[in-house]
Design a protein around this motif. Structure first.
Motif, short mmCIF file in Angstrom:
data_model
loop_
_atom_site.label_atom_id
_atom_site.label_comp_id
_atom_site.label_asym_id
_atom_site.label_seq_id
_atom_site.Cartn_x
_atom_site.Cartn_y
_atom_site.Cartn_z
N SER A 129 -58.68 -17.64 9.89
CA SER A 129 -59.01 -19.03 9.59
C SER A 129 -60.44 -19.38 10.02
CB SER A 129 -58.01 -19.95 10.28
OG SER A 129 -58.34 -21.30 10.07
N SER A 130 -60.83 -18.96 11.22
CA SER A 130 -62.20 -19.22 11.69
C SER A 130 -63.23 -18.46 10.88
CB SER A 130 -62.31 -18.86 13.17
OG SER A 130 -62.11 -17.48 13.36
N LYS A 170 -54.18 -14.68 12.48
CA LYS A 170 -54.31 -15.81 11.55
C LYS A 170 -55.42 -16.77 12.01
CE LYS A 170 -49.50 -15.77 9.99
NZ LYS A 170 -48.22 -16.49 9.97
N GLN A 171 -55.51 -17.01 13.29
CA GLN A 171 -56.59 -17.85 13.78
C GLN A 171 -57.96 -17.23 13.50
OE1 GLN A 171 -55.87 -18.47 17.93
NE2 GLN A 171 -54.20 -19.97 17.61
N MET A 200 -50.31 -14.37 15.17
CA MET A 200 -50.88 -15.72 15.24
C MET A 200 -52.38 -15.65 15.56
SD MET A 200 -49.77 -18.89 17.71
CE MET A 200 -50.40 -18.03 19.15
N CYS A 201 -52.74 -14.76 16.48
CA CYS A 201 -54.17 -14.58 16.80
C CYS A 201 -54.93 -14.09 15.57
CB CYS A 201 -54.33 -13.59 17.95
SG CYS A 201 -53.71 -14.21 19.54
N ILE A 206 -63.22 -16.62 18.71
CA ILE A 206 -61.85 -16.23 18.31
C ILE A 206 -61.76 -14.74 18.06
CG2 ILE A 206 -60.14 -16.49 16.48
CD1 ILE A 206 -61.01 -19.43 16.23
N ASP A 253 -67.57 -20.41 16.90
CA ASP A 253 -66.10 -20.44 16.99
C ASP A 253 -65.49 -19.12 16.50
OD1 ASP A 253 -63.60 -21.80 17.49
OD2 ASP A 253 -63.37 -21.90 15.30
N TYR A 254 -66.01 -18.64 15.41
CA TYR A 254 -65.51 -17.37 14.87
C TYR A 254 -65.73 -16.23 15.85
CZ TYR A 254 -65.46 -13.16 11.96
OH TYR A 254 -65.24 -11.90 11.46
N PHE A 276 -59.22 -12.31 19.87
CA PHE A 276 -58.27 -11.49 19.10
C PHE A 276 -58.39 -10.02 19.48
CE2 PHE A 276 -57.51 -8.74 15.43
CZ PHE A 276 -56.17 -9.00 15.20
#
Length: 613
Positions: free
Chosen positions: A136-137, A132-133, A129-130, A193, A189-190, A197
Motif C-alpha cells: 500500500s505504501s 499489504k502495508q 498484513m505487513c 514500512i 513512509d514507504y 517489513f
C-alpha cells in the motif's frame, strides 16, 4: 536437523503429517481395544468350557472323580480356569496402561498441535498484513511520484507560455512543490514500512517459524516415542503372564503324572465289591442213567427235617440259578398251596374241632409244571427299577451287597458324627452366651436361650440314637457282633416298613415270585425246563423279606402240607405277602418259619405306608 530450517515453507504439509500421526495413534488404540475384547471373549469361552465339564455337585458324576485320572482331568479344568484369568488380566492391564493412557495423551496432543498451528497461522497473518502495508505504501509512493512529475511538467508548461498570467504560473509552481513534498513523504513512509517489513519477514522466517516448527517437531517426536513405549508395554503385559501360564501348564503336567492306574483299579474294587463268595463247581450230570425221582410230584421232601433234597430237572437255563434264594424259601415257593383254602370253622373256638381244619387233600400240579410256571413268570419289579433310578432305599441299605452296605453305613455314621459335633459346638456357644447374659443381664435375658438349648440337646440325643442304630448295623456287617436275633430282625423289618414304603411295597408286586427274590429278565422270559441241581446252605444268610404288616390268628390251623404253616388262635405273626385272590396269605413266625395260612383264619393289619408303590 530442524523442521523450522529444512521445512520453513512446508507449513501445510506439516499440518497434514501431524494429523496423520494422530490418526495412526488412534488406530493403534483401536487395535489394542479390539485385542482386549478378544482376550475377554477368549477368557469367557475358556471359563464356560471349564464350567461345562465340571462335575455336578451331589451327583454320581462327582463320585467318579475320586479316580486319579478323573482328578487329573479336574485339575486341568481348574488350571484352565486360572489360565482364563491370566487372559482377563492381560485385557485389564492393556485397558488401564495403554488404552486409557493413550486416549488421554491423544487429547493432549490434539490440543498442543492446535496451539502450535494456531501460532503459525497467526504469524502468517502478521507477515501478510505487513506485506499489504508495504504494498500500500509503495503504491501510494508511486502515485505521489507520478502526481509530482505531472505537476512539475504543468508548471514548466505554464511558465513557458507568454500568454499565461504571472498568478497562474505562481499557482502552478506551488502546486508542483506540494506534489513534490507529498512524494517525499510517501517515499519516507514507504522506506520506513519497507524496513519494518524486512525486519518482520526476517523474524518470521528465522525466528517465529523455526520456533513453531521446532515445537511441532518435538511434539511429533514425543508422539513417536510414546507410541513406541506403548508397543513395548503391549509386549511386556503379555510377557508378564507367561510365567503364570507356564505354572498352569506345569500343574497340568503334574496332574497328569499323578495318575495312578493301580490306585484307580483299587477304587473300582472298593466301589463294586459285593462281598459274596463265587459259586462252587457244578456237579456232573449223567444223562446215560435213567432219571430216578426221589420225591413225589406232590412235594419235594417228605419232611423238613430231612437233609438236602436232590432236585432233578431236565433242560438248560439261560440265566442264573438264583444263588441268593433260600432253600426253604424255594421249597415253600414250589409247594405253596394253589388249591382253595378251607373255610373257617363254624365255632368261634378251635376247641370244637380237635385237630382243626386242614388244607384239602387235592392232588397238586406236577412239580415240573409248577417250577416252569415260576421260572417263566415275570414278577412286577417296577419298584425295584424305580429304586435304581434313585427312589427310596432301605434305611439300613440292606438292598446292597455286604461290602457296599458296609461302606454306606460307615459313610452314614461319619455324617452323623459330624452333625453331632456341629450340634455340640452350637450347644457350647449357646451355653457361653447364657453365661455372659447371667454375668451381664443388661446384654440379654438368659432364660430366652433355654428353649434353644433344650432344642439343641434334643437334636443331639436324636442324632446319637440314630448313630447307635447305624453303628449296630455296621457292626453286624463287619462281623463284630453276632447276627441279629429274630426279635431284632422283626423290629428292623417293621422299622423299614414304616420308613421305606416304596421298597416294602415291592413285596406286593412279586406275584410270580412269592419269596421276593429277583432274577434277571432274560431268565424270567426264557423257557426253562426242570433240571437237576442242588441248592447249598451257603445261601441261607439272605435277609428275610420285610414285613408289610401283622396279623392275628382267629383260629388254630395245622399246616400239614408243604408251603403251609401252623398257627395257634390268638397268635400274632408278620405278614410278608398279602392275599393275591387265591385265599392264602403268606406269613412269618421267625426267620426259618414262614408259609401260607388261609386268609379267613387270620385278621390282617397291613402297614398303610407299604401300599404306596
Amino acid at each position: 536437523m530442524s523442521w523450522g530450517i529444512e521445512l520453513w515453507d512446508q507449513f501445510d504439509n506439516l499440518e497434514k503429517h501431524t494429523q496423520w500421526g494422530i490418526d495412526i495413534l488412534e488406530k493403534y488404540i483401536k487395535f489394542v481395544k479390539e485385542r482386549t475384547e478378544i482376550e475377554l471373549s477368549y477368557a469367557k469361552q475358556l471359563r464356560n468350557l471349564s464350567k461345562k465339564y465340571q462335575p455336578k455337585k451331589n451327583s454320581k458324576e462327582e463320585e467318579e472323580y475320586r479316580y486319579t485320572a478323573c482328578q487329573a482331568f479336574l485339575a486341568t479344568l481348574n488350571e484352565m480356569n486360572d489360565y482364563a484369568g491370566q487372559h482377563e488380566l492381560i485385557s485389564e492391564n492393556m485397558t488401564s496402561q495403554i488404552i486409557v493412557e493413550l486416549v488421554r495423551y491423544v487429547q493432549e496432543l490434539k490440543q498442543e498441535r492446535k496451539s502450535h498451528f494456531h501460532d503459525g497461522r497467526k504469524a502468517q497473518q502478521h507477515i501478510e498484513m505487513c506485506w499489504k502495508q508495504l504494498e500500500s505504501s509503495k503504491r501510494r509512493f508511486e502515485r505521489d511520484c507520478k502526481e509530482a512529475d505531472r505537476a512539475q511538467q504543468y508548471f514548466e508548461k505554464m511558465d513557458a507560455d507568454i500568454n499565461v498570467t504571472k498568478a497562474d504560473v505562481e499557482k502552478a509552481r506551488q502546486q508542483a512543490q506540494t506534489r513534490h513534498q507529498m512524494a517525499e513523504d510517501s517515499k519516507t513512509d514507504y522506506s520506513s514500512i519497507l524496513q519494518k517489513f524486512n525486519h518482520e519477514q526476517h523474524e518470521y522466517y528465522h525466528t517465529h517459524v523455526p520456533n513453531i516448527f521446532q515445537k511441532i517437531q518435538e511434539m511429533e517426536e514425543r508422539r513417536i516415542v510414546r507410541m513406541g513405549e506403548s508397543v513395548k508395554t503391549y509386549a511386556e503385559l503379555d510377557r508378564q503372564v507367561i510365567p503364570i501360564i507356564g505354572k498352569c501348564l506345569d500343574e497340568i503336567v503334574k496332574a497328569a503324572e499323578s495318575i495312578d492306574p493301580k490306585n484307580d483299579s483299587q477304587l473300582v474294587v472298593e466301589a463294586y465289591k459285593s462281598g459274596f463268595e463265587p459259586p462252587g463247581d457244578i456237579e456232573f450230570e449223567d444223562y446215560t442213567q435213567p432219571m430216578k425221582r426221589t420225591v413225589s410230584d406232590n412235594s419235594l421232601s417228605n419232611s423238613r427235617g430231612e437233609g438236602k433234597s436232590e432236585l432233578k430237572f431236565g433242560g438248560k437255563s439261560k440265566g442264573k440259578l438264583w444263588p441268593f434264594i433260600k432253600k426253604n424259601k424255594l421249597m415253600s415257593l414250589l409247594t405253596s398251596p394253589h388249591q382253595p383254602p378251607p373255610p373257617p370253622p363254624a365255632s368261634a373256638s378251635p376247641s370244637a374241632v380237635p385237630n382243626g381244619p386242614q388244607s384239602p387233600k387235592q392232588q397238586k400240579e406236577p412239580l415240573s409244571h409248577r417250577f416252569n410256571e415260576f421260572m417263566t413268570s415275570k414278577p412286577k419289579i417296577h419298584c425295584f427299577r424305580s429304586l435304581k433310578r434313585g427312589g427310596a432305599t432301605p434305611e439300613d441299605f440292606s438292598n446292597l451287597p455286604p461290602e457296599q452296605r458296609r461302606k454306606k453305613l460307615q459313610q452314614k455314621v461319619d455324617e452323623l458324627n459330624k452333625e453331632i459335633q456341629k450340634e455340640m459346638d452350637q450347644r457350647d456357644a449357646i451355653t457361653k452366651m447364657k453365661d455372659v447374659y447371667l454375668k451381664n443381664p443388661q446384654m440379654g435375658d438368659p432364660t430366652s436361650l433355654d428353649h434353644k438349648l433344650a432344642e439343641v440337646s434334643q437334636n443331639i440325643d436324636k442324632l446319637r440314637l440314630e448313630t447307635q442304630k447305624f453303628e449296630a448295623w455296621l457292626a453286624e456287617v463287619e462281623g463284630r457282633l453276632p447276627a441279629r436275633s429274630d426279635q431284632a430282625r422283626r423290629q428292623s423289618g417293621m422299622y423299614e416298613a414304616q420308613n421305606a414304603p416304596s421298597v416294602n411295597n415291592c413285596a406286593q408286586d412279586r406275584e410270580s415270585s412269592p419269596d421276593g427274590s429277583y432274577t434277571e429278565e432274560q431268565s424270567q422270559e426264557s423257557e426253562v425246563k426242570v433240571l437237576a441241581t442242588d441248592f447249598d446252605d451257603e445261601f441261607d444268610d439272605e435277609e428275610p423279606l420285610p414285613a408289610i404288616g401283622t396279623c392275628k390268628a382267629l383260629y388254630t390251623f395245622e399246616g400239614q402240607n408243604e408251603g403251609t404253616i401252623s398257627v395257634v388262635e390268638g397268635e400274632t405273626l408278620y405278614v410278608i405277602e398279602e392275599d393275591k385272590g387265591d385265599g392264602w396269605t403268606r406269613i412269618r413266625r421267625n426267620e426259618d418259619e414262614e408259609g401260607y395260612v388261609p386268609t379267613s383264619y387270620v385278621e390282617v393289619y397291613l402297614d398303610k405306608n407299604a401300599k404306596d408303590c
